[in-house]
Design a protein around this motif. Structure first.
Motif, PDB file in Angstrom:
ATOM      1  N   GLN A 275      -1.426   5.179  -6.820  1.00 34.11           N
ATOM      2  CA  GLN A 275      -0.837   5.209  -8.157  1.00 34.11           C
ATOM      3  C   GLN A 275       0.358   6.147  -8.228  1.00 34.11           C
ATOM      4  N   SER A 276       0.268   7.309  -7.571  1.00 29.77           N
ATOM      5  CA  SER A 276       1.398   8.228  -7.670  1.00 29.77           C
ATOM      6  C   SER A 276       2.606   7.704  -6.896  1.00 29.77           C
ATOM      7  N   GLU A 277       2.369   6.988  -5.783  1.00 31.36           N
ATOM      8  CA  GLU A 277       3.505   6.410  -5.055  1.00 31.36           C
ATOM      9  C   GLU A 277       4.162   5.285  -5.865  1.00 31.36           C
ATOM     10  N   GLU A 278       3.344   4.505  -6.569  1.00 26.91           N
ATOM     11  CA  GLU A 278       3.915   3.446  -7.411  1.00 26.91           C
ATOM     12  C   GLU A 278       4.766   4.064  -8.516  1.00 26.91           C
ATOM     13  N   LEU A 279       4.269   5.167  -9.100  1.00 24.13           N
ATOM     14  CA  LEU A 279       5.033   5.844 -10.143  1.00 24.13           C
ATOM     15  C   LEU A 279       6.348   6.399  -9.578  1.00 24.13           C
ATOM     16  N   LEU A 280       6.251   7.047  -8.414  1.00 26.98           N
ATOM     17  CA  LEU A 280       7.460   7.624  -7.803  1.00 26.98           C
ATOM     18  C   LEU A 280       8.509   6.551  -7.530  1.00 26.98           C
ATOM     19  N   MET A 281       8.034   5.363  -7.144  1.00 27.65           N
ATOM     20  CA  MET A 281       8.956   4.263  -6.884  1.00 27.65           C
ATOM     21  C   MET A 281       9.634   3.812  -8.183  1.00 27.65           C
ATOM     22  N   GLU A 282       8.873   3.744  -9.265  1.00 22.51           N
ATOM     23  CA  GLU A 282       9.450   3.373 -10.564  1.00 22.51           C
ATOM     24  C   GLU A 282      10.508   4.381 -10.991  1.00 22.51           C
ATOM     25  N   LEU A 283      10.176   5.655 -10.852  1.00 25.64           N
ATOM     26  CA  LEU A 283      11.114   6.699 -11.266  1.00 25.64           C
ATOM     27  C   LEU A 283      12.395   6.627 -10.442  1.00 25.64           C
ATOM     28  N   LEU A 284      12.218   6.384  -9.129  1.00 24.08           N
ATOM     29  CA  LEU A 284      13.383   6.282  -8.249  1.00 24.08           C
ATOM     30  C   LEU A 284      14.261   5.085  -8.635  1.00 24.08           C
ATOM     31  N   ASP A 285      13.617   3.931  -8.864  1.00 25.11           N
ATOM     32  CA  ASP A 285      14.367   2.736  -9.284  1.00 25.11           C
ATOM     33  C   ASP A 285      15.150   3.017 -10.560  1.00 25.11           C
TER      34      ASP A 285
ATOM     35  N   ASN B 175       0.814  -1.205   0.000  1.00 25.89           N
ATOM     36  CA  ASN B 175       0.000   0.000   0.000  1.00 25.89           C
ATOM     37  C   ASN B 175       0.856   1.267   0.000  1.00 25.89           C
ATOM     38  N   ALA B 176       0.182   2.401  -0.149  1.00 27.68           N
ATOM     39  CA  ALA B 176       0.883   3.676  -0.327  1.00 27.68           C
ATOM     40  C   ALA B 176       1.834   3.990   0.837  1.00 27.68           C
ATOM     41  N   LYS B 177       1.380   3.669   2.050  1.00 31.17           N
ATOM     42  CA  LYS B 177       2.227   4.004   3.213  1.00 31.17           C
ATOM     43  C   LYS B 177       3.531   3.201   3.204  1.00 31.17           C
ATOM     44  N   ALA B 178       3.414   1.918   2.851  1.00 35.87           N
ATOM     45  CA  ALA B 178       4.613   1.076   2.784  1.00 35.87           C
ATOM     46  C   ALA B 178       5.538   1.566   1.675  1.00 35.87           C
ATOM     47  N   LEU B 179       4.943   2.012   0.564  1.00 41.88           N
ATOM     48  CA  LEU B 179       5.739   2.525  -0.543  1.00 41.88           C
ATOM     49  C   LEU B 179       6.499   3.794  -0.139  1.00 41.88           C
ATOM     50  N   ILE B 180       5.834   4.652   0.621  1.00 36.35           N
ATOM     51  CA  ILE B 180       6.474   5.901   1.066  1.00 36.35           C
ATOM     52  C   ILE B 180       7.674   5.578   1.959  1.00 36.35           C
ATOM     53  N   GLN B 181       7.474   4.606   2.868  1.00 35.95           N
ATOM     54  CA  GLN B 181       8.575   4.228   3.764  1.00 35.95           C
ATOM     55  C   GLN B 181       9.758   3.659   2.987  1.00 35.95           C
TER      56      GLN B 181
END
Lengths: 112, 225
Positions: free
Chosen positions: B42-52, B2-8
Motif C-alpha cells: 500500500q505504501s509503494e502504491e501511494l508513493l507511486m501516485e504521489l510521484l506521478d 507487487n511492491a518490488k516491481a513498484l520500487i523498481q
C-alpha cells in the motif's frame, strides 16, 4: 487544523465520492476534476489522505491497471458501501444547504 | 504489480524530477518507507501516485511544494495514519525467514571456526541445546531492536537539520552497544539443556542445509526479490 479546512474536508469527501461515482479516476485526474468544478482553493495534495481514509472505510477501492496512455495507474471506484454513503451525503446536503445558505448570507440579504 | 516491481519503476521514474522536486520527494519517500509497520504494498502504491502527481505538476510548471504544501512531515503523518498495517501473517513470515537465514549464517561461521580451531588445539566441542537456543533468541531481540531504532532515527532525521557530529555519535554508540551486548549477554548464559558432542562439521552441515532451505523458500515465495 483551522475551522475552515475542517469544514472543507468533510465536504470534500462527498465531492470526491461523487466524482468517482461518475467514472473511475486516478489521483491526478481527480484533482484536475475538482479544480474544473471550481474548487481551486483545495490544495491538490489534500486528496491523498482523503482517498486513503475512504479506502480504509471501504467506501472506495483502488486498483493498479494500465492507463490508456500506457503507464500503470491506481484507479478508484466506488464500492456498494460507497454508493450508499454518497446517497446519504447527498440527502444530508440537500437538507442543510438551504438553511445554512440563508443563515450565513443573512447579512448580505439584509443589505439589499 | 507487487511492491518490488513498484520500487523498481519508482527508481526509474524519479529520474525525470528536477532537483527541487527530487529533494522534496526523496524526503517523503524515506519518511514513508521508514514507517515499518505499514503495508509495503500500500505504501509503494501511494508513493507511486504521489510521484506521478509531481511529474504531472512539473509539466505544468508547479513545484512539489505547491502540490503537497510546506509542511511535508505533517502531511506524511496524516497519510501514514490512514495506511493499512502490514498483515501480521506476512510480517511474521518475513521475520521468520530472516531469522532462519541468520541462524544458518551463525551455524556456518561457528562450524568453520571450530573446525579451524581444532587443527591448532584440542578444544571442547560440546554444545548445549538450551544455551544455543537462548543465545540465539537474545541475539535476535538485539538485532530487531537495532533495526527498529535505526529506522525510527532515520525517519526522525529526514525533516531535521542534520548535524554530522550528533549523527556520527548516534550511529557509533548504537553499533557499539549492539555488538558489545551481543558478545557479553551470550557469554553470560550458563550451559544448560541437552548436551551433544557436536563437532564443527555438524554445525557446518546444519547451517548449509538451512541456507539451502531459505534459498528455496525465497525462490518459491519471492520474499526478497
Amino acid at each position: 487544523m483551522s475551522l475552515r479546512s475542517q469544514l472543507l474536508k468533510g465536504i470534500l469527501e462527498g465531492c470526491i465520492l461523487s466524482i468517482i461515482d461518475k467514472e473511475t479516476v486516478y489521483g491526478y485526474e481527480l484533482s484536475q476534476k475538482l479544480q474544473l468544478f471550481g474548487l481551486n482553493d483545495v490544495s491538490e495534495g489534500s486528496i491523498y489522505p482523503i482517498l486513503l481514509r475512504l479506502q480504509k472505510e471501504g467506501l472506495i477501492k483502488g486498483e493498479m491497471r494500465a492507463s490508456p496512455s500506457g503507464p500503470k495507474r491506481k484507479y478508484y471506484q466506488l464500492t456498494n458501501d460507497g454508493e450508499k454513503a454518497l446517497l446519504e451525503i447527498q440527502e444530508e446536503w440537500r437538507n442543510i444547504q438551504k438553511p445554512v445558505d440563508k443563515l450565513l448570507n443573512r447579512g448580505m440579504l439584509d443589505e439589499c | 504489480m507487487n511492491a518490488k516491481a513498484l520500487i523498481q519503476l519508482n527508481n526509474k521514474k524519479r529520474k525525470v524530477l528536477i532537483k527541487e522536486n527530487e529533494e522534496y520527494y526523496d524526503k517523503m519517500l524515506v519518511y514513508i518507507r521508514t514507517s515499518i509497520v505499514i503495508s509495503e504494498q500500500q505504501s509503494e502504491e501511494l508513493l507511486m501516485e504521489l510521484l506521478d502527481h509531481i511529474i504531472h505538476a512539473q509539466h505544468e510548471g508547479k513545484s512539489a511544494e505547491d502540490v503537497f504544501g510546506n509542511n511535508p512531515s505533517a502531511y506524511c503523518d496524516e497519510m501514514i495514519k490512514q495506511l493499512p498495517k502490514e498483515s501480521w501473517k506476512s510480517g511474521a513470515f518475513f521475520i521468520g525467514f530472516l531469522l532462519l537465514k541468520l541462524a544458518a549464517l551463525i551455524a556456518i561461521i561457528n562450524g568453520i571456526g571450530s573446525i579451524i580451531t581444532l587443527y591448532f588445539k584440542d578444544s571442547n566441542q560440546t554444545v548445549y541445546i538450551g544455551t544455543v537456543f537462548v543465545t540465539f533468541l537474545i541475539t535476535c531481540v538485539i538485532i530487531f531492536l537495532f533495526v527498529f531504532l535505526t529506522f525510527k532515527w532515520l525517519q526522525q532525521s529526514v525533516y531535521k537539520v542534520s548535524n554530522k557530529v550528533r549523527d556520527f555519535l548516534f550511529i557509533f554508540f548504537m553499533a557499539a552497544i549492539t555488538l558489545l551486548s551481543m558478545i557479553f549477554l551470550a557469554r553470560m548464559v550458563p550451559p544448560f539443556g541437552y548436551a551433544i558432542e557436536a563437532g564443527g562439521y555438524v554445525y557446518l552441515i546444519l547451517g548449509l542445509a538451512t541456507m539451502i532451505i531459505t534459498k528455496w523458500l525465497n525462490g518459491k515465495y519471492q520474499l526478497t526479490k
